[in-house]
Design a protein around this motif. Structure first.
Motif, short mmCIF file in Angstrom:
data_model
loop_
_atom_site.label_atom_id
_atom_site.label_comp_id
_atom_site.label_asym_id
_atom_site.label_seq_id
_atom_site.Cartn_x
_atom_site.Cartn_y
_atom_site.Cartn_z
N GLU A 67 -0.92 -1.65 -6.79
CA GLU A 67 0.78 -1.95 -7.34
C GLU A 67 1.18 -2.05 -8.65
OE1 GLU A 67 2.29 -2.50 -5.15
OE2 GLU A 67 1.14 -2.40 -2.41
N ARG A 115 3.85 8.05 -5.87
CA ARG A 115 3.68 6.88 -3.77
C ARG A 115 4.44 8.00 -3.60
NH1 ARG A 115 6.05 1.78 -5.49
NH2 ARG A 115 7.87 2.18 -4.76
N ARG A 175 4.95 -4.00 2.23
CA ARG A 175 4.22 -4.00 1.34
C ARG A 175 2.52 -3.38 1.04
NH1 ARG A 175 5.19 -5.94 -4.18
NH2 ARG A 175 3.22 -6.67 -4.07
N ALA A 176 2.26 -3.35 1.00
CA ALA A 176 0.60 -2.94 0.82
C ALA A 176 -0.49 -3.91 1.35
CB ALA A 176 -0.06 -1.36 0.22
N THR A 210 -4.22 -3.53 1.79
CA THR A 210 -5.06 -3.08 1.62
C THR A 210 -4.98 -1.74 1.41
OG1 THR A 210 -5.27 -2.41 4.22
CG2 THR A 210 -6.02 -4.83 2.94
N TRP A 211 -5.64 -1.31 0.49
CA TRP A 211 -6.03 0.45 0.34
C TRP A 211 -7.29 0.98 0.25
CZ3 TRP A 211 -1.31 2.56 -1.16
CH2 TRP A 211 -0.30 1.99 -2.74
N TRP A 252 -4.84 7.34 -2.91
CA TRP A 252 -4.81 5.72 -1.66
C TRP A 252 -4.47 5.55 -0.30
CZ3 TRP A 252 -9.72 4.75 -3.02
CH2 TRP A 252 -10.00 4.94 -4.54
N GLY A 273 -2.16 2.41 1.60
CA GLY A 273 -1.41 1.25 1.45
C GLY A 273 -1.72 1.72 3.16
N ARG A 274 -1.87 0.41 3.96
CA ARG A 274 -1.21 -0.64 5.23
C ARG A 274 -1.22 -1.71 5.00
NH1 ARG A 274 -4.21 2.36 9.50
NH2 ARG A 274 -5.42 4.31 8.22
N ASP A 275 -0.14 -2.34 5.60
CA ASP A 275 0.09 -2.91 5.98
C ASP A 275 -1.18 -4.45 6.42
OD1 ASP A 275 0.61 -2.84 9.25
OD2 ASP A 275 2.68 -2.99 8.45
N SER A 327 2.06 3.44 2.55
CA SER A 327 2.29 4.52 1.78
C SER A 327 1.09 5.26 1.38
CB SER A 327 2.54 4.23 0.31
OG SER A 327 2.13 3.33 -0.06
#
Length: 403
Positions: free
Chosen positions: A214, A293, A300-301, A303-304, A380, A382-384, A391
């Protein structure tokens, strides 16, 4: 006949105990999932070493001969069901010439495939390799602290049981000694050499972690490179067209070599790409791309995770390792798998010095200069909080000291 093994605890073994631990300290690390080692002695002689880190679901067993040489090693990993399975086993004949001793290595996969490599003359040459299906890797429950009997017994029998057709005809490595074993605590260091060190002699197989992702997209953030500072700024690079949703991150000069898309896909559509630029605070004219990105949505993510391609498995990664895309031409790109081959020659016209990025073919590709230049770079995902894809971030690793 049962063999009694005395257990001594430490942070690792390297011709002696590295940073000895008490039994209580070792047990505390075991319950917290932190790395530690168990040195097992038979009659005061080194017999086996266990390197354990349950955070990674990892236990490596090394067997030693009477001269202290490693004759067998077995790596146990945690399966999705929670128990352990044998990921890798290797056996070497006890010899005064270890480099030329017979050896046999097996790589196991949970899907039932195993790959064997047998070298009857060691480094002198000659190797037989096999790959076959239908071989289920040995499995065991994760042992509680001090209850390593089954783990030791099973590791000791693996190669004898594994040398079945078509392997038995060339398996020239004798098995390591069987149990049964009984493990008992040993008071103190049992007269073994002791050394203090700031570093353990081994690391758990902990792949590169996605730290500070981030911050790479937070304007004004400053990071240190050597003894200099760089400041982050972000700039939109346009929208990337993903007609199939299968994203490829690659060096654009290698797209005609069949670069594979990631296993994680996005809904087909067009998505905004943001470029993270890092500028030396004492040299405003010197800017590098820190990351790119691709935003699938505006959440927003939480976790990655590392983006994987077909055939890649996190269990194959060691400490600090990652799967990434290689760069040989100093540039990187995002492109849809459907457009990859069609755009494989576009890179020849790129000039990514100012600005450091470009959109190609009305958004069918977005390319940028790759950090410090050539190398390998992770992407990477990204998950919510609900596990949905947010992303993709191609990390140019300008700041590897943060890893």
């Amino acid at each position: 006949m049962e063999t009694t093994l005395a257990a001594v605890y430490c942070e690792g073994w390297d011709e002696g105990l590295i940073n000895p631990l008490t039994q209580d300290e070792a047990e505390s690390r075991d319950s917290a999932g932190e790395p530690y080692s168990v040195v097992l002695l038979a009659g005061g002689r080194l017999h086996s070493v266990l390197n354990i880190s349950w955070t990674e679901g990892y236990c490596a067993v090394e067997h030693h001969d009477s001269a202290g040489r490693v004759t067998g090693s077995h790596e146990w990993r945690r399966a999705r069901e929670g128990d352990l399975f044998l990921r890798e086993s290797a056996n070497r004949a006890s010899s005064d010439d270890p480099a030329n001793a017979a050896r046999h290595r097996i790589d196991w996969q949970l899907a039932g495939r195993r790959n064997d490599s047998i070298e009857p003359a060691g480094d002198r040459g000659g190797r037989s390799t096999f790959a076959d299906n239908g071989f289920t890797p040995p499995r065991l429950p994760i042992p509680s602290f001090g209850r390593w009997n089954a783990l030791l017994d099973r590791s000791g029998r693996i190669h004898a049981e594994s040398c079945v057709p078509p392997f038995s005809g060339v398996c020239a490595v004798p098995r390591v000694a069987d149990g049964p074993f009984r493990v008992a605590p040993e008071a103190g260091a049992a007269g073994l050499p002791v050394r203090r060190s700031a570093e353990r002699p081994w690391h758990p197989p902990r792949p590169l972690q996605p730290r500070g992702v981030e911050a790479l997209f937070t304007d004004g953030t400053e990071r240190t490179v050597g003894d200099r500072r760089m400041r982050i700024s972000t700039v939109p690079a346009g929208k990337l067209n993903l007609p199939s949703g299968r994203l490829v991150a690659a060096d654009p000069s290698s797209l005609d070599y069949g670069e594979e898309p990631f296993l994680v896909t996005a809904p087909p559509g067009s998505y905004a790409v943001t470029i993270s630029l890092a500028t030396f605070t004492d040299d405003p004219g010197h800017t590098r791309v820190a990351a790119a990105r691709l935003d699938i949505n505006d959440r927003r993510a939480a976790t990655w995770e590392l983006a994987l391609r077909d055939g890649q498995d996190l269990l194959d990664l060691g400490y600090g390792e990652f799967f990434g895309f290689g760069v040989d031409a100093g540039m990187a790109c995002f492109v849809d798998e459907e457009n990859r081959e069609r755009l494989s020659e576009e890179w020849e016209a790129f000039d990514l010095r100012d600005p450091r990025f470009t959109a190609v073919a009305d958004g069918d590709m977005i390319a940028w200069s790759s950090g410090w230049g050539d190398g390998a770079y992770p992407t990477w995902v990204g998950r919510d909080h609900s596990g949905y894809i947010v992303s993709f971030v191609a990390d140019m690793r300008l700041f590897p000291s943060d890893d």
